[in-house]
Motif scaffolding. Structure first.
Motif, PDB file in Angstrom:
ATOM      1  N   GLU A 333     -20.963  74.845 -97.307  1.00  9.95           N
ATOM      2  CA  GLU A 333     -20.927  72.739 -97.441  1.00  9.95           C
ATOM      3  C   GLU A 333     -20.878  72.386 -96.142  1.00  9.95           C
ATOM      4  O   GLU A 333     -21.485  71.220 -96.198  1.00  9.95           O
ATOM      5  CB  GLU A 333     -19.714  73.110 -98.118  1.00  9.95           C
ATOM      6  N   THR A 334     -20.308  72.937 -94.972  1.00 10.03           N
ATOM      7  CA  THR A 334     -19.512  71.977 -94.022  1.00 10.03           C
ATOM      8  C   THR A 334     -21.122  71.806 -93.617  1.00 10.03           C
ATOM      9  O   THR A 334     -21.174  70.968 -92.797  1.00 10.03           O
ATOM     10  CB  THR A 334     -18.295  72.117 -93.270  1.00 10.03           C
ATOM     11  N   PRO A 335     -21.404  72.679 -92.872  1.00  8.69           N
ATOM     12  CA  PRO A 335     -21.118  74.154 -92.536  1.00  8.69           C
ATOM     13  C   PRO A 335     -20.204  74.088 -91.545  1.00  8.69           C
ATOM     14  O   PRO A 335     -20.453  73.974 -90.633  1.00  8.69           O
ATOM     15  CB  PRO A 335     -22.272  74.926 -92.648  1.00  8.69           C
ATOM     16  N   MET A 336     -19.089  74.952 -91.858  1.00  8.79           N
ATOM     17  CA  MET A 336     -18.358  75.503 -90.548  1.00  8.79           C
ATOM     18  C   MET A 336     -17.395  76.678 -90.743  1.00  8.79           C
ATOM     19  O   MET A 336     -17.726  77.097 -91.558  1.00  8.79           O
ATOM     20  CB  MET A 336     -17.039  74.278 -90.484  1.00  8.79           C
ATOM     21  N   TRP A 337     -17.277  77.256 -89.536  1.00  6.00           N
ATOM     22  CA  TRP A 337     -16.352  78.500 -89.502  1.00  6.00           C
ATOM     23  C   TRP A 337     -14.604  78.151 -89.766  1.00  6.00           C
ATOM     24  O   TRP A 337     -14.324  77.041 -89.068  1.00  6.00           O
ATOM     25  CB  TRP A 337     -16.552  78.872 -88.093  1.00  6.00           C
ATOM     26  N   ARG A 338     -14.482  79.188 -91.172  1.00  5.97           N
ATOM     27  CA  ARG A 338     -12.282  79.007 -90.264  1.00  5.97           C
ATOM     28  C   ARG A 338     -12.309  80.029 -90.984  1.00  5.97           C
ATOM     29  O   ARG A 338     -12.720  81.076 -91.562  1.00  5.97           O
ATOM     30  CB  ARG A 338     -12.815  77.801 -92.115  1.00  5.97           C
ATOM     31  N   MET A 339     -11.084  80.057 -90.056  1.00  2.00           N
ATOM     32  CA  MET A 339     -10.271  80.971 -89.564  1.00  2.00           C
ATOM     33  C   MET A 339      -9.082  81.790 -90.273  1.00  2.00           C
ATOM     34  O   MET A 339      -9.062  80.951 -91.947  1.00  2.00           O
ATOM     35  CB  MET A 339      -9.321  81.063 -88.293  1.00  2.00           C
ATOM     36  N   ILE A 340      -9.546  83.162 -91.873  1.00  2.19           N
ATOM     37  CA  ILE A 340      -9.047  83.351 -93.445  1.00  2.19           C
ATOM     38  C   ILE A 340      -7.534  84.012 -92.860  1.00  2.19           C
ATOM     39  O   ILE A 340      -6.682  84.059 -93.216  1.00  2.19           O
ATOM     40  CB  ILE A 340      -9.618  83.078 -93.987  1.00  2.19           C
ATOM     41  N   GLU A 341      -7.976  84.704 -91.129  1.00  2.25           N
ATOM     42  CA  GLU A 341      -6.558  86.092 -90.872  1.00  2.25           C
ATOM     43  C   GLU A 341      -6.948  85.851 -90.303  1.00  2.25           C
ATOM     44  O   GLU A 341      -7.585  86.472 -88.966  1.00  2.25           O
ATOM     45  CB  GLU A 341      -7.285  86.696 -91.821  1.00  2.25           C
ATOM     46  N   ASP A 342      -5.671  85.560 -88.598  1.00  2.29           N
ATOM     47  CA  ASP A 342      -5.736  85.108 -87.318  1.00  2.29           C
ATOM     48  C   ASP A 342      -5.539  86.824 -86.939  1.00  2.29           C
ATOM     49  O   ASP A 342      -5.614  86.900 -85.563  1.00  2.29           O
ATOM     50  CB  ASP A 342      -4.606  84.489 -87.062  1.00  2.29           C
TER      51      ASP A 342
END
Length: 408
Positions: A333-342
């Motif tokens: 939707e953004t579009p953006m990459w979003r980290m969910i596990e580091d």
């Protein structure tokens, strides 16, 4: 007394899954952890009840957690009352609303009788852990080579849906609903199986490809032998091949005709969404995408040389990157990459709305839909791989060849 019985039953729906005991407070208790009351909130067909708390509700120690039922509502619908009670108790346990429509924590009643859904279980396990042993062994054969799971895209299951395993001997077995493994083929040349949407395929060592007809040990030949074939990938209602020369091809659905998809690329891994969007991880680390029916070329989505793996669940896309094992989600939707596990992940697997992360220490984790919050499913160093289906069922293969199923 009837309401007490109903509330006891509603609490039990949750406590059967977690190591927590909840019981009615005796009359001499100064302050109970949870208060349930009926208060007029005004005539409404949408506001049935509400839960409030001073603390976060996850420890049940504040003594200030209140479940308030709307006393202006005529509670003649037992299904509505039971759903509301279980739903509000979920809030007292620290759970927020779910995005899964069949989950108890879905915010709307809609006249549907709901039971605790795997999404509800994942959420409450993430807070409290587990009550019972979680895994049961469904096979113990050191010759197991791999496992795959087939789920239909529709609400009506296919006769071929289910769990399959491939053994070193080339035998392919299906795990039947009554708990037996049934052989559907035994060919020493079989080196890979794949399946999706009610279809099961196998690849032979010479590159030839076959589709199971669903009858006995009868398989349809759909791909001629070729030493150029690296692997096969089944997704949606399609079957794809990845080849040594970098091309990706798709079976036409007829005979042994395969259609190459655009220009050759140095493909490392492919993944396909439910809507047949084709994602391609290249050996350079680039990620490219081609939309169905694949006539408009490849769009570059990412150019990170540290990308190591990709997976798709439904329409959600995830990648694994970096030596530390970071899991990243593409917010389209953004579009953006979003980290969910580091850190920590060495492999990722998605099915439907569920995402799993496999760590080098053998531990298996399921994403809770909250960044950096993962539910641990297992922590054995003997784990080799994990797969799941779109309904939240999970299976694990051990290095010993044993196959385990998550049961709690």
């Amino acid at each position: 007394m009837l309401f007490i019985q109903r509330f006891n039953s509603a609490f039990a729906k949750w406590t059967q899954h977690i190591p927590v005991t909840i019981a009615p407070a005796s009359s001499n208790v100064v302050r109970a952890d949870i208060h349930i009351r009926f208060v007029p909130l005004g005539p409404s067909e949408t506001v049935y009840a509400a839960t409030s708390m001073v603390a976060d509700g996850t420890t049940l120690s504040s003594g200030l957690i209140n479940i308030t039922f709307n006393d202006d509502y005529n509670w003649s619908d037992d299904r509505l009352f039971n759903f509301t009670a279980v739903h509000e108790i979920g809030h007292t346990l620290g759970l927020s609303h779910s995005k899964v429509q069949n989950a108890v924590m879905w915010p709307f009643y809609e006249g549907i009788t709901r039971v605790i859904h795997p999404d509800d279980e994942a959420a409450v396990h993430a807070v409290y852990g587990w009550r019972n042993p979680r895994w049961t062994r469904i096979d113990a054969n050191p010759g197991t080579r791999g496992i795959v799971q087939i789920s239909s895209g529709s609400s009506i299951p296919s006769p071929l849906d289910g769990l399959y395993q491939l053994r070193m001997t080339g035998e392919v077995l299906w795990y039947s609903p009554n708990g037996n493994w049934l052989s559907v083929d035994k060919n020493k040349d079989t080196v890979q199986i794949a399946g999706s949407s009610g279809n099961l395929y196998q690849r032979h060592a010479d590159g030839s490809i076959y589709r199971y007809t669903g009858s006995g040990s009868n398989w349809q030949w759909i791909g001629a032998s070729s030493d150029n074939i690296i692997d096969i990938v089944a997704a949606a209602d399609q079957i794809y091949t990845r080849r040594k020369d970098g091309w990706v091809a798709r079976w036409s659905g007829s005979g042994t005709t395969w259609n190459s998809i655009e220009q050759p690329l140095l493909s490392k891994q492919i993944a396909v969404s439910d809507k047949k969007t084709l994602w391609n991880l290249l050996t350079t680390g680039e990620i490219v995408r081609s939309e169905w029916p694949y006539g408009s070329g490849w769009a570059i989505i990412d150019q990170n040389p540290e990308n190591t793996a990709i997976t798709v669940g439904g329409e959600e896309f995830y990648k694994l990157q970096g030596s530390s094992g970071q899991v990243v989600w593409l917010d389209m939707e953004t579009p953006m990459w979003r980290m969910i596990e580091d850190a920590g992940s060495s492999a990722i697997y998605a099915s439907g709305q569920y995402l799993y992360s496999y760590h080098n220490d053998g531990s298996i984790w399921r994403y809770t839909d909250t960044p950096f919050v993962w539910e641990q499913l297992d922590n054995t160093s003997n784990s080799a791989s994990v797969i799941g289906d779109s309904r939240g069922n999970v299976w694990e293969m051990l290095k010993s060849g044993d196959i385990l199923q998550l049961i709690s």
